[in-house]
Enzyme design. Structure first.
Site, PDB file in Angstrom:
ATOM      1  N   CYS B  30      34.406  45.010  32.297  1.00 55.89           N
ATOM      2  CA  CYS B  30      35.236  43.830  32.539  1.00 55.89           C
ATOM      3  C   CYS B  30      36.579  44.242  33.142  1.00 55.89           C
ATOM      4  O   CYS B  30      37.458  44.731  32.443  1.00 55.89           O
ATOM      5  CB  CYS B  30      35.431  43.049  31.246  1.00 55.89           C
ATOM      6  SG  CYS B  30      36.610  41.710  31.420  1.00 55.89           S
ATOM      7  N   CYS B  33      39.668  42.352  31.905  1.00 52.37           N
ATOM      8  CA  CYS B  33      40.070  42.839  30.582  1.00 52.37           C
ATOM      9  C   CYS B  33      40.910  44.089  30.712  1.00 52.37           C
ATOM     10  O   CYS B  33      41.952  44.226  30.076  1.00 52.37           O
ATOM     11  CB  CYS B  33      38.847  43.190  29.746  1.00 52.37           C
ATOM     12  SG  CYS B  33      37.647  41.885  29.594  1.00 52.37           S
TER      13      CYS B  33
END
Ligand SMILES: Cc1cc2nc3c(=O)[nH]c(=O)nc-3n(C[C@H](O)[C@H](O)[C@H](O)COP(=O)(O)OP(=O)(O)OC[C@H]3O[C@@H](n4cnc5c(N)ncnc54)[C@H](O)[C@@H]3O)c2cc1C
Lengths: 309, 107
Positions: B30, B33
């Site tokens: 991700c 993230c």
């Protein structure tokens, strides 16, 4: 006196990064303002097989990381901040962010686009709980589980193929009876034993208490409703340009995209647009990068004519 | 930031009552993230005395994440006395400002 940049670039996706590279290579002072993730939408795909020359390690994150590094090496500055309003009325353009206000002689809008929601009931409630728009981010969760993909274009089919590395089954739900994706992707998808297709159908509703449990589908020809049990659904049905901040500041078309001429000029002198945010026919990394290069070059010309006489 | 996992989640989050506990659910793939992470660390520097900051790698703790009803990244959850007090799903996180706004409600 705060610094006045030559060019402020709003958005750090492929268009913004490429504009930064071209402008800083011309020794202009450039700032790229990015609110979320440098690399933009391209960081959400693991299979970027159509960017020329990008053969090895052609994931979106890897490619855009290299783009950023390249721009940085030429002197592009980067800041993490979110543009909230702009004032394009003067010769010096003002860009107000959450944390700071920036000034520049020219602005390149490269804010890209967001995925368009599928428009089914409960979609918003189950976001992050089974409803996703980013296979790379969320595929891990669905190891050995069943997922659906909504859409029939390049993105939908690329991501469906990617998802087969994780999920047990991937059901593509498409509202027509044929895919829109390029032929080579179609061939790959049809050959993949994990991918199934449901044609002429739309998703009406996502069902599930706290996490997604099933989708209610509607056959567009017979009108029949059916239920498909899935743990995840990935929606790739198009884009919505990110231009709210620019409403009333530059001309937008009826869908919110920014019309430009061939030199990426908007209707406001000194304000350019590049990438997915622009009215265009093909929204890809290569066209976004090309736009960025052209916009930077046109902005340089504008600055020279306007300020360096 | 304290890294929580299947071994210590109960003790550090569920059974922890001293302060509200913030958990940053992230994953190896991700990008958003990972790009948010340094800014979350800054939030910890700013609010760490009032809120306990944890991160949870969902790539290696998938079942635990799903058990917490997390199936999309990034997700940020604030726990109070072991109960979920507020959940930020990916669509609600456009920049770190959204995370800070949520955190500030619990100081
Ligand atoms: C799942 C998926 C798969 C794809 N696959 C491919 C592929 O295989 N090949 C290909 O060529 N293309 C692919 N694309 C398309 C490609 O990613 C886009 O065309 C490209 O990223 C567009 O670049 P951009 O710079 O114009 O916009 P974006 O990549 O959207 O970047 C815009 C950036 O601007 C930032 N921003 C927006 N508003 C603000 C604000 N107010 N303040 C600060 N920053 C802001 C955003 O956070 C974002 O990072 C794919 C897209 C998706 C979603």
């Amino acid at each position: 006196m705060p610094k006045i940049y030559d060019i402020l670039i709003i958005g750090g996706g492929p268009a913004g990064l490429s504009a930064g590279l071209y402008a800083s290579r011309s020794r202009l002072s450039v700032l790229v303002i990015e609110k979320g993730k440098f690399g933009g939408q391209a960081t959400t795909t693991a299979e970027l097989e159509n960017y020329p020359g990008s053969i090895e390690n052609c994931t979106g994150p890897a490619l855009t990381e290299r783009m950023k590094k390249q721009a940085e090496d030429f002197g592009t500055e980067f800041v993490k901040d979110e543009v909230q309003s702009v004032d394009f009325s003067g010769d010096i353009k003002v860009v107000n962010c959450l944390r700071e206000t920036y000034q520049g002689k020219a602005v390149i809008i490269a804010t890209g686009a967001n995925p368009k929601p599928g428009g089914f009931k409960n979609e918003q409630n189950l976001r992050g709980k089974g409803v996703s728009y980013c296979a790379v981010c969320d595929a891990d969760f669905f190891e050995g589980l069943d997922v659906a993909v909504v859409g029939g274009g390049d993105s939908a089919i690329t991501e469906a193929i990617y998802l087969t590395k994780f999920a047990e089954t991937v059901t593509v739900i498409h509202r027509r009876d044929a895919l829109r994706a390029v032929k080579s992707l179609q061939e790959k998808a049809f050959k993949n034993p994990k991918i199934k297709f449901i044609w002429n159908s739309t998703v009406e509703e996502a069902k599930g208490d706290e996490i997604l449990e099933s989708l209610v589908l509607k056959n567009k020809i017979t009108g029949e409703l059916s239920e498909l049990p899935v743990n995840g659904v990935f929606v790739f049905v198009g884009l919505i340009p990110i231009t709210e901040v620019f409403e009333g500041k530059v001309t937008l078309d009826d869908k919110g995209y920014i019309p430009t001429d061939e030199e990426m000029r908007t209707n406001v002198p000194g304000v350019f647009a590049a990438g997915d945010v622009r009215v265009k026919t093909l929204r890809q990394v290569i066209t976004a990068s090309a736009d960025g290069a052209i916009a930077a070059t046109a902005a340089e010309k504008y600055i020279n004519e306007k300020f360096n006489k | 930031m304290l890294e929580v996992n299947k071994e210590n989640f109960e003790t550090e989050v569920k059974n922890y009552t001293e302060k509200p506990v913030f958990v940053d659910f992230w994953g190896d793939k991700c990008e958003v993230c990972k790009q948010l992470m340094p800014d979350v660390h800054k939030l910890e520097e700013k609010y760490g005395d009032k809120i306990k900051f944890c991160s949870l790698n969902t790539s290696s703790n998938r079942r635990l994440a799903i058990g917490e009803r997390v199936l999309g990244l990034p997700t940020m959850i604030m726990y109070k006395n072991g109960e979920k007090a507020e959940v930020l799903t990916p669509d609600k996180i456009s920049s770190i400002a959204d995370v800070e706004e949520m955190v500030k409600k619990f100081i």
